[in-house]
Design an enzyme around this catalytic site. Structure first.
Site, PDB file in Angstrom:
ATOM      1  N   GLY A  99       0.774  -1.383   0.084  1.00  0.00           N
ATOM      2  CA  GLY A  99      -0.062   0.031   0.034  1.00  0.00           C
ATOM      3  C   GLY A  99       0.824   1.363   0.070  1.00  0.00           C
ATOM      4  N   ARG A 118      -4.159 -17.051 -13.569  1.00  0.00           N
ATOM      5  CA  ARG A 118      -5.601 -17.903 -13.926  1.00  0.00           C
ATOM      6  C   ARG A 118      -5.287 -18.851 -14.842  1.00  0.00           C
ATOM      7  NH1 ARG A 118     -10.107 -16.718 -11.601  1.00  0.00           N
ATOM      8  NH2 ARG A 118      -9.763 -14.685 -10.851  1.00  0.00           N
ATOM      9  N   GLY A 146       6.359  -2.307   3.204  1.00  0.00           N
ATOM     10  CA  GLY A 146       6.386  -2.896   4.533  1.00  0.00           C
ATOM     11  C   GLY A 146       6.456  -4.202   4.857  1.00  0.00           C
ATOM     12  N   ASP A 147       5.631  -4.934   5.694  1.00  0.00           N
ATOM     13  CA  ASP A 147       6.109  -6.392   6.109  1.00  0.00           C
ATOM     14  C   ASP A 147       6.063  -7.159   4.759  1.00  0.00           C
ATOM     15  OD1 ASP A 147       3.191  -6.097   6.003  1.00  0.00           O
ATOM     16  OD2 ASP A 147       2.836  -6.962   7.875  1.00  0.00           O
ATOM     17  N   THR A 185       5.069   2.163   5.912  1.00  0.00           N
ATOM     18  CA  THR A 185       3.585   1.824   6.075  1.00  0.00           C
ATOM     19  C   THR A 185       3.068   2.879   6.847  1.00  0.00           C
ATOM     20  OG1 THR A 185       2.148   0.373   7.377  1.00  0.00           O
ATOM     21  CG2 THR A 185       4.411   0.198   8.087  1.00  0.00           C
ATOM     22  N   ASP A 206       0.963   2.016   8.992  1.00  0.00           N
ATOM     23  CA  ASP A 206       0.318   1.322  10.327  1.00  0.00           C
ATOM     24  C   ASP A 206       1.453   1.438  11.344  1.00  0.00           C
ATOM     25  OD1 ASP A 206      -1.693   0.720   8.403  1.00  0.00           O
ATOM     26  OD2 ASP A 206      -1.053  -1.288   8.119  1.00  0.00           O
ATOM     27  N   ASP A 237       3.646  -0.631  11.800  1.00  0.00           N
ATOM     28  CA  ASP A 237       3.834  -1.792  12.364  1.00  0.00           C
ATOM     29  C   ASP A 237       5.286  -2.795  12.034  1.00  0.00           C
ATOM     30  OD1 ASP A 237       3.255  -2.396   9.733  1.00  0.00           O
ATOM     31  OD2 ASP A 237       1.532  -3.795  10.157  1.00  0.00           O
ATOM     32  N   ARG A 269     -24.687  13.593  19.689  1.00  0.00           N
ATOM     33  CA  ARG A 269     -24.405  12.155  19.081  1.00  0.00           C
ATOM     34  C   ARG A 269     -23.098  11.505  19.723  1.00  0.00           C
ATOM     35  NH1 ARG A 269     -26.156  14.226  13.158  1.00  0.00           N
ATOM     36  NH2 ARG A 269     -28.281  13.424  13.281  1.00  0.00           N
ATOM     37  N   MET A 323      -7.383   2.979   9.911  1.00  0.00           N
ATOM     38  CA  MET A 323      -6.759   1.987   9.419  1.00  0.00           C
ATOM     39  C   MET A 323      -5.612   1.360  10.439  1.00  0.00           C
ATOM     40  SD  MET A 323      -5.864   2.756   5.463  1.00  0.00           S
ATOM     41  CE  MET A 323      -7.178   2.399   4.273  1.00  0.00           C
ATOM     42  N   GLY A 324      -4.917   0.498  10.012  1.00  0.00           N
ATOM     43  CA  GLY A 324      -3.716  -0.209  10.867  1.00  0.00           C
ATOM     44  C   GLY A 324      -3.558  -1.496  10.875  1.00  0.00           C
ATOM     45  N   ARG A 325      -4.421  -2.358  10.275  1.00  0.00           N
ATOM     46  CA  ARG A 325      -4.651  -3.777  10.243  1.00  0.00           C
ATOM     47  C   ARG A 325      -4.515  -4.340  11.618  1.00  0.00           C
ATOM     48  NH1 ARG A 325      -5.006  -5.861   5.067  1.00  0.00           N
ATOM     49  NH2 ARG A 325      -4.943  -7.737   5.939  1.00  0.00           N
ATOM     50  N   GLU A 372      -9.326  -0.363  12.662  1.00  0.00           N
ATOM     51  CA  GLU A 372     -10.202  -1.319  11.640  1.00  0.00           C
ATOM     52  C   GLU A 372      -9.898  -2.689  12.184  1.00  0.00           C
ATOM     53  OE1 GLU A 372      -8.641  -0.770   7.850  1.00  0.00           O
ATOM     54  OE2 GLU A 372      -6.602  -1.739   8.451  1.00  0.00           O
ATOM     55  N   ARG A 405     -23.786   7.694  14.718  1.00  0.00           N
ATOM     56  CA  ARG A 405     -23.225   7.754  13.433  1.00  0.00           C
ATOM     57  C   ARG A 405     -21.865   7.227  13.464  1.00  0.00           C
ATOM     58  NH1 ARG A 405     -27.913   8.773  12.874  1.00  0.00           N
ATOM     59  NH2 ARG A 405     -28.679  10.771  11.910  1.00  0.00           N
ATOM     60  N   LEU A 446      -8.339   7.950   2.898  1.00  0.00           N
ATOM     61  CA  LEU A 446      -7.778   9.577   2.915  1.00  0.00           C
ATOM     62  C   LEU A 446      -6.637   9.434   3.876  1.00  0.00           C
ATOM     63  CD1 LEU A 446     -10.957  11.417   4.096  1.00  0.00           C
ATOM     64  CD2 LEU A 446      -9.869  11.822   1.979  1.00  0.00           C
ATOM     65  N   GLN A 447      -6.338   8.354   4.642  1.00  0.00           N
ATOM     66  CA  GLN A 447      -5.212   8.482   5.463  1.00  0.00           C
ATOM     67  C   GLN A 447      -3.936   7.864   4.825  1.00  0.00           C
ATOM     68  OE1 GLN A 447      -6.606   5.975   9.184  1.00  0.00           O
ATOM     69  NE2 GLN A 447      -7.913   5.657   7.559  1.00  0.00           N
TER      70      GLN A 447
HETATM   71  O1  F6P Z   1      -1.122  -1.471   5.330  1.00  0.00           O
HETATM   72  C1  F6P Z   1      -1.646  -0.163   4.938  1.00  0.00           C
HETATM   73  C2  F6P Z   1      -3.091  -0.142   4.818  1.00  0.00           C
HETATM   74  O2  F6P Z   1      -3.615   1.175   4.494  1.00  0.00           O
HETATM   75  C3  F6P Z   1      -3.595  -0.886   5.941  1.00  0.00           C
HETATM   76  O3  F6P Z   1      -4.068   0.108   7.338  1.00  0.00           O
HETATM   77  C4  F6P Z   1      -5.137  -1.322   5.416  1.00  0.00           C
HETATM   78  O4  F6P Z   1      -5.808  -2.164   6.168  1.00  0.00           O
HETATM   79  C5  F6P Z   1      -4.978  -1.681   4.077  1.00  0.00           C
HETATM   80  O5  F6P Z   1      -3.398  -1.098   3.793  1.00  0.00           O
HETATM   81  C6  F6P Z   1      -5.852  -1.252   2.958  1.00  0.00           C
HETATM   82  O6  F6P Z   1      -5.284  -1.762   1.683  1.00  0.00           O
HETATM   83  P1  F6P Z   1      -5.885  -1.715   0.262  1.00  0.00           P
HETATM   84  O7  F6P Z   1      -5.281  -0.330  -0.177  1.00  0.00           O
HETATM   85  O8  F6P Z   1      -5.668  -2.855  -0.622  1.00  0.00           O
HETATM   86  O9  F6P Z   1      -7.321  -1.246   0.373  1.00  0.00           O
END
Ligand code: F6P
Length: 359
Positions: A10, A82, A114-115, A137, A139, A141, A174, A181-183, A234, A277, A284-285
């Site tokens: 990503g 495929r 990233g990883d 990343t 994230d 991580d 509300r 994000m962050g996995r 997430e 809500r 966006l992040q």
């Molecule tokens: O690892 C970066 C990240 O943005 C995560 O936080 C998120 O779960 C994932 O990639 C989203 O991936 P994609 O761009 O495939 O939707």
């Protein structure tokens, strides 16, 4: 010396600043630089390999994204194809990649990722490819580095969203649940939530109990604070429950984590009768200009990667170990994924200032 640069996984704000710093540092040493497009696709005949000159990297340090483009489903060791009958098969295309790199006279590769990309880099190193890695990343991580570029920008984007949500949540009494994000890591939620003075922060490292989340919201009501902001990573999940997975992913892609905010908002409404809500901050992040912190870190990483190549530190990853940039074996960075330490001072301070983790 001819080096090549690849960006995989990503995207993250700061990638272009790494590329720029690495290209200029290498060219100023008299080296040639190539850019492998879309992860390693350029070396597998699926995309191009382009020359990177001083002109190619002019005016890009402040831009999000990557001029080399990227993919999170191009693992050369498990490349999805495929079959004629429509079914999917994963094949190992690493030999083809290495052969093409040799044909192009590539002496070393800087891989920025990233990883997932780091694991690919380690496997390529084991096959004799000379690689230096740069951790990337939003994230945060990756172990062995205090932070990765992209994280600070993502946290600032989330922070701005929390600030904006506060006024509308308060006007309407509300509860607003915002998913970041962050996995499997809760860093973005924790840092933006504390900086943005959220009322509840939910992270994968501290499984939550929805009743405890509602206790906090009710306590605020009793104190005359009729609105609440919940920041949820997430990958957060209820005690004894499971991470929420969103729909299907493409072949070769990791499972898509997400959708937890909506279910939390629904449950809060059912339990407390409060109007709720939810929103998913989403990609966006990942977009926009890198912050000054990320731009500087990315630039330092790019320069350090070229120095590491000059010193023949193959199989190493540049890392921030403040105040210095060091190199560590990629293997070490991969040994254990970095997660929020539930006893970290940031968590302690969040709790001490009244933030609930729903536990
Ligand atoms: O690892 C970066 C990240 O943005 C995560 O936080 C998120 O779960 C994932 O990639 C989203 O991936 P994609 O761009 O495939 O939707």
């Amino acid at each position: 010396m001819r080096i090549a640069i690849s960006t995989g996984g990503g995207d993250a704000p700061g990638l272009n600043a790494v590329i720029r710093a690495a290209v200029l540092s290498a060219i100023n040493r008299g080296w040639d630089v190539l850019g492998i497009k879309r992860g390693y696709a350029g070396l597998m005949g699926e995309d191009e390999v382009i020359p990177l000159t001083k002109d190619s990297v002019r005016g890009i340090a402040h831009l999000g994204g990557t001029i080399l483009r990227t993919t999170n489903r191009g693992n050369p060791f498990h490349y999805p194809i495929r079959r004629p009958d429509g079914s999917l098969e994963e094949i190992d295309r690493s030999d083809e990649l290495i052969e093409n790199a040799q044909k192009l006279g590539i002496d070393a590769i800087i891989t920025i990722g990233g990883d997932g990309s780091l694991a690919i880099a380690q496997q390529l190193c084991a096959k004799g490819v000379r690689i230096v890695a740069v951790p990337k990343t939003i994230d945060n991580d990756v172990s062995g580095t205090i932070t990765t570029f992209g994280f600070d920008t993502a946290v600032n984007t989330a922070l701005e969203a929390i600030d904006r949500l506060h006024t509308t949540a308060e006007s309407h009494d509300r509860v607003i649940v915002m998913e970041v994000m962050g996995r499997e890591a809760g860093f973005i939620a924790l840092h933006s939530g504390l900086a943005g003075t959220a009322d509840v922060i939910l992270i994968p490292e501290i499984p939550y109990d929805i009743e405890r989340v509602c206790d906090k919201i009710r306590a605020r009501d009793r104190a005359g604070r009729f609105f609440s902001i919940v920041v949820v990573a997430e990958g957060a999940y209820p005690r004894g429950g499971e991470v929420s997975i969103m729909g299907d992913s493409l072949p070769g892609q990791a499972k898509r984590v997400g959708g937890v905010a909506e279910s939390i908002a629904r449950q809060i409404h059912e339990i407390t009768s409060k109007e709720t809500r939810s929103l998913v901050l989403g990609h966006l992040q990942r977009g926009g200009m890198p912050t000054s912190y990320d731009r500087l870190l990315a630039t330092r990483f790019g320069g350090a990667a070229v120095r590491a190549i000059a010193e023949e530190r193959w199989g190493q990853m540049v890392a921030l170990q403040s105040p210095n940039i060091v190199t560590i074996p990629i293997e070490e960075a991969l040994r254990e994924p970095k997660r929020v330490d539930a006893s970290h001072d940031i968590v302690q301070t969040a709790r001490a200032t009244g933030i609930s983790f729903g536990d």
